[in-house]
Design a protein around this motif. Structure first.
Motif, PDB file in Angstrom:
ATOM      1  N   MET A   1       0.854  -1.190   0.000  1.00 43.02           N
ATOM      2  CA  MET A   1       0.000   0.000   0.000  1.00 43.02           C
ATOM      3  C   MET A   1       0.885   1.234   0.000  1.00 43.02           C
ATOM      4  SD  MET A   1      -3.083   0.898   2.618  1.00 43.02           S
ATOM      5  CE  MET A   1      -4.195   2.238   2.261  1.00 43.02           C
ATOM      6  N   LYS A   2       0.905   1.977  -1.109  1.00 41.03           N
ATOM      7  CA  LYS A   2       1.817   3.096  -1.270  1.00 41.03           C
ATOM      8  C   LYS A   2       1.080   4.429  -1.309  1.00 41.03           C
ATOM      9  CE  LYS A   2       5.765   0.899  -1.483  1.00 41.03           C
ATOM     10  NZ  LYS A   2       6.833   1.140  -0.507  1.00 41.03           N
ATOM     11  N   ARG A   3       0.111   4.582  -0.429  1.00 38.52           N
ATOM     12  CA  ARG A   3      -0.605   5.855  -0.350  1.00 38.52           C
ATOM     13  C   ARG A   3      -1.239   5.975   1.019  1.00 38.52           C
ATOM     14  NH1 ARG A   3      -6.023   4.913  -0.555  1.00 38.52           N
ATOM     15  NH2 ARG A   3      -6.716   2.904  -1.380  1.00 38.52           N
ATOM     16  N   LEU A   4      -1.558   7.219   1.382  1.00 43.02           N
ATOM     17  CA  LEU A   4      -2.331   7.467   2.588  1.00 43.02           C
ATOM     18  C   LEU A   4      -3.802   7.526   2.211  1.00 43.02           C
ATOM     19  CD1 LEU A   4      -0.214  10.282   4.304  1.00 43.02           C
ATOM     20  CD2 LEU A   4       0.037   7.803   4.519  1.00 43.02           C
ATOM     21  N   TYR A   5      -4.658   7.353   3.212  1.00 43.00           N
ATOM     22  CA  TYR A   5      -6.085   7.475   2.967  1.00 43.00           C
ATOM     23  C   TYR A   5      -6.454   8.959   2.825  1.00 43.00           C
ATOM     24  CZ  TYR A   5      -6.572   2.573   4.297  1.00 43.00           C
ATOM     25  OH  TYR A   5      -6.473   1.210   4.335  1.00 43.00           O
ATOM     26  N   PRO A   6      -7.550   9.262   2.133  1.00 44.56           N
ATOM     27  CA  PRO A   6      -7.983  10.663   2.004  1.00 44.56           C
ATOM     28  C   PRO A   6      -8.320  11.257   3.368  1.00 44.56           C
ATOM     29  CG  PRO A   6      -9.145   9.236   0.439  1.00 44.56           C
ATOM     30  CD  PRO A   6      -8.423   8.327   1.384  1.00 44.56           C
ATOM     31  N   ASP A   7      -8.021  12.525   3.513  1.00 44.66           N
ATOM     32  CA  ASP A   7      -8.381  13.220   4.746  1.00 44.66           C
ATOM     33  C   ASP A   7      -9.892  13.453   4.764  1.00 44.66           C
ATOM     34  OD1 ASP A   7      -8.079  14.397   7.175  1.00 44.66           O
ATOM     35  OD2 ASP A   7      -7.052  16.188   6.455  1.00 44.66           O
ATOM     36  N   VAL A   8     -10.447  13.516   5.953  1.00 50.56           N
ATOM     37  CA  VAL A   8     -11.884  13.750   6.104  1.00 50.56           C
ATOM     38  C   VAL A   8     -12.096  14.804   7.175  1.00 50.56           C
ATOM     39  CG1 VAL A   8     -12.610  11.455   5.345  1.00 50.56           C
ATOM     40  CG2 VAL A   8     -12.054  11.823   7.759  1.00 50.56           C
ATOM     41  N   THR A   9     -13.242  15.458   7.115  1.00 47.94           N
ATOM     42  CA  THR A   9     -13.583  16.429   8.148  1.00 47.94           C
ATOM     43  C   THR A   9     -14.226  15.699   9.322  1.00 47.94           C
ATOM     44  OG1 THR A   9     -15.724  16.828   7.111  1.00 47.94           O
ATOM     45  CG2 THR A   9     -13.904  18.290   6.488  1.00 47.94           C
ATOM     46  N   CYS A  10     -14.110  16.286  10.487  1.00 50.04           N
ATOM     47  CA  CYS A  10     -14.701  15.654  11.667  1.00 50.04           C
ATOM     48  C   CYS A  10     -16.206  15.924  11.693  1.00 50.04           C
ATOM     49  CB  CYS A  10     -14.045  16.154  12.944  1.00 50.04           C
ATOM     50  SG  CYS A  10     -14.235  17.918  13.277  1.00 50.04           S
ATOM     51  N   TYR A  11     -16.954  14.981  12.217  1.00 49.12           N
ATOM     52  CA  TYR A  11     -18.399  15.164  12.333  1.00 49.12           C
ATOM     53  C   TYR A  11     -18.801  15.636  13.728  1.00 49.12           C
ATOM     54  CZ  TYR A  11     -18.471  10.416  14.442  1.00 49.12           C
ATOM     55  OH  TYR A  11     -18.250   9.311  15.242  1.00 49.12           O
ATOM     56  N   GLU A  12     -17.860  15.631  14.661  1.00 54.85           N
ATOM     57  CA  GLU A  12     -18.130  16.157  16.003  1.00 54.85           C
ATOM     58  C   GLU A  12     -16.820  16.609  16.623  1.00 54.85           C
ATOM     59  OE1 GLU A  12     -19.879  14.830  20.411  1.00 54.85           O
ATOM     60  OE2 GLU A  12     -19.233  13.305  18.984  1.00 54.85           O
ATOM     61  N   ASN A  13     -16.863  17.709  17.340  1.00 51.29           N
ATOM     62  CA  ASN A  13     -15.728  18.105  18.163  1.00 51.29           C
ATOM     63  C   ASN A  13     -16.246  18.806  19.413  1.00 51.29           C
ATOM     64  OD1 ASN A  13     -16.515  20.582  17.170  1.00 51.29           O
ATOM     65  ND2 ASN A  13     -14.551  21.093  16.246  1.00 51.29           N
ATOM     66  N   GLY A  14     -15.366  18.928  20.383  1.00 46.98           N
ATOM     67  CA  GLY A  14     -15.785  19.534  21.633  1.00 46.98           C
ATOM     68  C   GLY A  14     -14.710  19.414  22.687  1.00 46.98           C
ATOM     69  N   PHE A  15     -15.116  19.587  23.938  1.00 48.41           N
ATOM     70  CA  PHE A  15     -14.184  19.536  25.058  1.00 48.41           C
ATOM     71  C   PHE A  15     -14.749  18.635  26.144  1.00 48.41           C
ATOM     72  CE2 PHE A  15     -13.145  23.394  22.847  1.00 48.41           C
ATOM     73  CZ  PHE A  15     -11.767  23.503  22.968  1.00 48.41           C
ATOM     74  N   VAL A  16     -13.854  17.974  26.854  1.00 54.41           N
ATOM     75  CA  VAL A  16     -14.255  17.173  27.997  1.00 54.41           C
ATOM     76  C   VAL A  16     -13.483  17.648  29.222  1.00 54.41           C
ATOM     77  CG1 VAL A  16     -12.573  15.368  27.390  1.00 54.41           C
ATOM     78  CG2 VAL A  16     -14.471  14.830  28.928  1.00 54.41           C
ATOM     79  N   ASP A  17     -14.212  17.908  30.296  1.00 51.01           N
ATOM     80  CA  ASP A  17     -13.600  18.354  31.550  1.00 51.01           C
ATOM     81  C   ASP A  17     -12.982  17.153  32.258  1.00 51.01           C
ATOM     82  OD1 ASP A  17     -12.938  19.380  34.029  1.00 51.01           O
ATOM     83  OD2 ASP A  17     -14.887  20.299  34.412  1.00 51.01           O
ATOM     84  N   VAL A  18     -11.669  17.226  32.520  1.00 51.92           N
ATOM     85  CA  VAL A  18     -10.989  16.110  33.189  1.00 51.92           C
ATOM     86  C   VAL A  18     -10.539  16.470  34.601  1.00 51.92           C
ATOM     87  CG1 VAL A  18     -10.258  14.918  31.086  1.00 51.92           C
ATOM     88  CG2 VAL A  18      -8.837  16.766  32.013  1.00 51.92           C
ATOM     89  N   GLY A  19     -10.980  17.610  35.089  1.00 52.80           N
ATOM     90  CA  GLY A  19     -10.695  17.979  36.470  1.00 52.80           C
ATOM     91  C   GLY A  19      -9.419  18.795  36.629  1.00 52.80           C
ATOM     92  N   SER A  20      -9.240  19.359  37.829  1.00 52.53           N
ATOM     93  CA  SER A  20      -8.058  20.164  38.189  1.00 52.53           C
ATOM     94  C   SER A  20      -7.870  21.341  37.242  1.00 52.53           C
ATOM     95  CB  SER A  20      -6.788  19.295  38.203  1.00 52.53           C
ATOM     96  OG  SER A  20      -6.928  18.210  39.084  1.00 52.53           O
ATOM     97  N   GLY A  21      -8.977  21.836  36.690  1.00 51.03           N
ATOM     98  CA  GLY A  21      -8.910  22.995  35.803  1.00 51.03           C
ATOM     99  C   GLY A  21      -8.561  22.688  34.367  1.00 51.03           C
ATOM    100  N   HIS A  22      -8.403  21.412  34.014  1.00 56.81           N
ATOM    101  CA  HIS A  22      -8.024  21.035  32.659  1.00 56.81           C
ATOM    102  C   HIS A  22      -9.234  20.593  31.840  1.00 56.81           C
ATOM    103  CE1 HIS A  22      -3.564  21.049  32.780  1.00 56.81           C
ATOM    104  NE2 HIS A  22      -3.749  20.887  34.080  1.00 56.81           N
ATOM    105  N   SER A  23      -9.239  20.997  30.576  1.00 51.54           N
ATOM    106  CA  SER A  23     -10.280  20.608  29.632  1.00 51.54           C
ATOM    107  C   SER A  23      -9.604  20.169  28.343  1.00 51.54           C
ATOM    108  CB  SER A  23     -11.219  21.791  29.356  1.00 51.54           C
ATOM    109  OG  SER A  23     -12.271  21.417  28.490  1.00 51.54           O
ATOM    110  N   LEU A  24      -9.964  18.973  27.841  1.00 51.79           N
ATOM    111  CA  LEU A  24      -9.302  18.402  26.676  1.00 51.79           C
ATOM    112  C   LEU A  24     -10.159  18.557  25.423  1.00 51.79           C
ATOM    113  CD1 LEU A  24      -7.863  15.027  28.057  1.00 51.79           C
ATOM    114  CD2 LEU A  24      -6.977  17.364  28.313  1.00 51.79           C
ATOM    115  N   TYR A  25      -9.522  18.994  24.348  1.00 48.99           N
ATOM    116  CA  TYR A  25     -10.181  19.064  23.050  1.00 48.99           C
ATOM    117  C   TYR A  25     -10.210  17.678  22.419  1.00 48.99           C
ATOM    118  CZ  TYR A  25     -10.956  19.911  18.093  1.00 48.99           C
ATOM    119  OH  TYR A  25     -11.465  19.875  16.821  1.00 48.99           O
ATOM    120  N   PHE A  26     -11.344  17.320  21.784  1.00 45.33           N
ATOM    121  CA  PHE A  26     -11.438  16.047  21.067  1.00 45.33           C
ATOM    122  C   PHE A  26     -12.252  16.250  19.797  1.00 45.33           C
ATOM    123  CE2 PHE A  26     -15.452  16.046  23.342  1.00 45.33           C
ATOM    124  CZ  PHE A  26     -16.338  15.472  22.432  1.00 45.33           C
ATOM    125  N   GLU A  27     -12.094  15.315  18.857  1.00 44.48           N
ATOM    126  CA  GLU A  27     -12.915  15.325  17.652  1.00 44.48           C
ATOM    127  C   GLU A  27     -13.100  13.900  17.155  1.00 44.48           C
ATOM    128  OE1 GLU A  27     -10.560  18.077  15.372  1.00 44.48           O
ATOM    129  OE2 GLU A  27      -9.435  16.456  14.396  1.00 44.48           O
TER     130      GLU A  27
END
Length: 325
Positions: A1-27
């Motif tokens: 396999m000599k190629r990468l897969y096509p890029d795609v846009t995300c269908y959801e993104n947001g943040f999750v609160d993990v405590g101690s003042g930190h919030s993580l971005y996800f998609e």
């Protein structure tokens, strides 16, 4: 396999609160009903690369990407408070629960391979498989490979190592280098702090690939300063604290995941993470497959590394689908 897969846009993104003042971005991208896979980025501090979804067939995979504490769009940025290894491992499980995923394939490179292995050791029942690139086991010998004057990186890139260790008192050591940079990166002197950020980042970037574009390794002007800041700050923070792990923790506990299938991909000329670490992991983990890529170093931007990762995700999807039957 000599190629990468096509890029795609995300269908959801947001943040999750993990405590101690930190919030993580996800998609999330790809097929919402596909095989769940979590992309765990490297660093510490690198954040999600722009092309990370290109390693997966978006028709087959539910692709989840996230940015670790202090990285990218996660907040607070480049923050070392409440930012330790096992806390980051628990963050992965918080994200899994937030997304309602029972178990997933873990795809981690470099520091991401460390977190993937540690998560598998602690939350074994939630892992269907592992694809690891540029294995980092966080042992003293792994840190020395990257930073010590006797490490392979320093021996093969002496002119860059000289710039990296300028003004650090002799005798040079991994511990001394970490202490010097940790102090500089926490300095109130903006000129000193910015110079240290750039020098750390330049060292890392010069080692990442066999062949670099013109100017890379000598200048950081073509890289966004936030990436330079988070990578240097968090990488130094973790390495200064022995990655918050007991020595050789992963290999000494590997028996917990011997039943989990995995693929290990490692560039033969990886100057950041030693090839011997991939070999040691493979020997201790019989259910794994090891592919040493003959014409590559550390980075996924090297074509042969990218192609190998695409083959690994293709083969793993087939295996996981067959195992359900």
């Amino acid at each position: 396999m000599k190629r990468l897969y096509p890029d795609v846009t995300c269908y959801e993104n947001g943040f999750v609160d993990v405590g101690s003042g930190h919030s993580l971005y996800f998609e999330q991208s790809g097929n919402p009903n596909g095989i769940p896979v979590l992309f765990i980025h490297g660093g510490p501090g690198a954040g999600l690369p722009p092309n990370y979804k290109c390693f997966f067939d978006s028709n087959k995979y539910r692709i989840v990407g996230y940015e670790q504490r202090g990285c990218g769009r996660s907040t607070p940025f480049a923050n070392t408070s409440h930012n330790e290894t096992w806390i980051n491992v628990d963050d992965i499980d918080t994200l899994r629960n937030h997304l309602g995923i029972g178990s997933f394939l873990l795809f981690g490179g470099s520091w991401g391979s460390t977190l993937a292995l540690l998560y598998s050791l602690k939350y074994t029942n939630h892992v269907t498989g592992l694809i690891l690139r540029g294995v980092f086991l966080a042992r003293q010998e792994d840190r020395d490979w990257f930073l010590s004057p006797n490490g392979c990186a320093a021996q093969l890139f002496p002119e860059y190592y000289r710039k990296f260790t300028k003004d650090i008192p002799s005798p040079l050591s991994t511990k001394g280098i970490c202490q010097f940079y940790n102090s500089a990166l926490q300095s109130n002197n903006d000129v000193l702090r910015h110079a240290a950020l750039k020098r750390w980042y330049q060292w890392e970037e010069r080692l990442s690939r066999i062949t670099l574009p013109p100017g890379v390794g000598d200048s950081t002007s073509h890289y966004p300063m936030p990436l330079v800041t988070s990578l240097a700050t968090l990488e130094c923070h973790f390495l200064s604290n022995n990655c918050f792990l007991e020595e050789n923790y992963i290999l000494e506990n590997i028996d917990k995941i011997l039943h989990i299938p995995g693929t290990i991909i490692h560039g033969r000329y990886d100057m950041i993470c030693k090839t011997g670490a991939a070999e040691a992991l493979h020997k201790a983990w019989p259910y794994s497959q090891l592919q040493i890529i003959p014409d590559a170093g550390h980075s996924t931007s090297e074509p042969s590394i990218g192609y190998a990762l695409c083959r690994a995700t293709r083969d793993m999807s087939r295996f996981l689908q067959e195992s359900k039957k």
